[in-house]
Write an enzyme that holds these catalytic residues in place. Structure first.
Site, PDB file in Angstrom:
ATOM      1  CG  HIS A   1      -3.181  -0.033  -0.310  1.00 25.76           C
ATOM      2  ND1 HIS A   1      -3.949   0.642  -1.240  1.00 25.76           N
ATOM      3  CD2 HIS A   1      -4.011  -0.949   0.260  1.00 25.76           C
ATOM      4  CE1 HIS A   1      -5.181   0.165  -1.230  1.00 25.76           C
ATOM      5  NE2 HIS A   1      -5.243  -0.796  -0.319  1.00 25.76           N
ATOM      6  CB  SER A   2      -3.581  -2.214  -3.595  1.00 21.71           C
ATOM      7  OG  SER A   2      -4.364  -2.858  -4.568  1.00 21.71           O
TER       8      SER A   2
END
Length: 314
Positions: free
Chosen positions: A107-108
């Site tokens: 994520h991210s």
């Protein structure tokens, strides 16, 4: 198991590294295909607590706290946090777990680190899942900005070391207010979830676990040119799933060049990887995997369970 443990959690792990340990937690079946889960900048493995229980439990999921985050050890004094050191953490973790080939769910910032690992060790990665994150961070003016970021990173570390300030003590309410103010995409429930692992109780309140040297993600990221991005994508040997939140990171940015860079990357992956690349947009914000995990769980599950036939290598 504590009352705050995530559903389906089977173990907490501490993996030895030269500067201390990397903390991690595991779900699913030890005999199943391995999936390494990588959290975002200044987050921790609790960001996956609501998503992983919704995924197929015949896989083995390990979520690691990056160094200086969550319950992992801080880097030794004088050692900066750079993208390459986070990439090397992954290599250390999978060596300790004795994994030769595995999938990555990032994520991210975790997706950026996972993407760089993917390109550095392509033979080790089966599938790459990017949650509201680009494969790389592109910078059209990378030379000038890169020097600015590197200078600021050095000066920041020196400033933190010189200050020798003790850790500030806060109440849970204070920390939650600070977290939500700087992360408008987080709900109060998700903020409390991150703080469970991101803080330590002391006599007068709570202190943050994260290293004070961690301030701006830009200090730790290596921006690359479009030419290097396209070259790296041509080297990929696995399948890639990019899930973009409709109201996610790139939609909240005012910088046109960042949105245009994402479009370039998506177009390049589509044209180069062809059937090996899947792009899906889902309703939600940058932390949709925490706030509304049902929006991404079925997509990730289908991607993990699909038996892809890789094209013959030329």
């Amino acid at each position: 198991m504590s009352e705050n443990a995530a559903p389906g959690l089977i173990s907490e792990l501490k993996l030895a590294v030269p500067w201390g340990h990397i903390a991690a937690k595991a779900w699913g079946s030890l005999q199943g295909p391995p999936v390494l889960c990588l959290h975002g900048w200044l987050d921790n493995t609790s960001s996956f607590d609501r998503l992983i229980p919704l995924l197929p439990q015949d896989f083995y999921y390990v979520a690691m706290d990056f160094g200086g985050h969550g319950l992992s050890s801080h880097y030794s004094p004088g050692v900066p946090y750079y993208l390459q050191t986070f990439v090397s953490e992954i290599r250390r973790v999978v060596a300790a777990l004795k994994w030769n080939r595995f999938s990555i769910l990032g994520h991210s910032f975790g997706g950026v680190v996972g993407g760089m690992f993917f390109c550095t060790f392509p033979e080790m990665v089966d599938k790459l899942i990017l949650l509201d994150t680009p494969l790389f961070l592109l910078e059209s003016d990378e030379m000038e900005k890169l020097l600015t970021y590197k200078r600021r990173a050095i000066e920041h570390v020196l400033q933190v070391e010189a200050s020798q300030e003790p850790s500030h003590v806060f109440s849970l309410k204070q920390l939650l207010q600070r977290l939500l103010k700087s992360n408008s995409h987080l709900s109060e429930e998700c903020g409390e979830l991150l703080l469970q692992r991101g803080t330590t109780k002391v006599a007068t309140g709570l202190v943050l676990n994260r290293d004070q040297r961690l301030a701006w993600a830009e200090n730790s990221i290596d921006f690359i040119s479009r030419e290097l991005c396209a070259h790296s994508i041509r080297k990929l040997q696995a399948h890639v799933l990019l899930i973009k939140a409709v109201h996610g990171y790139f939609d909240s940015r005012q910088n046109y060049s960042e949105k245009e860079s994402l479009s370039f990357m998506i177009d390049t992956m589509k044209s180069t990887l062809k059937e090996q690349f899947q792009f899906v947009e889902v309703p939600g914000n940058h932390c949709v995997h925490m706030s509304e995990p049902q929006h991404v769980a079925s997509i990730i599950s289908s991607f993990l369970q699909c038996t892809h036939m890789l094209p013959a290598q030329l």
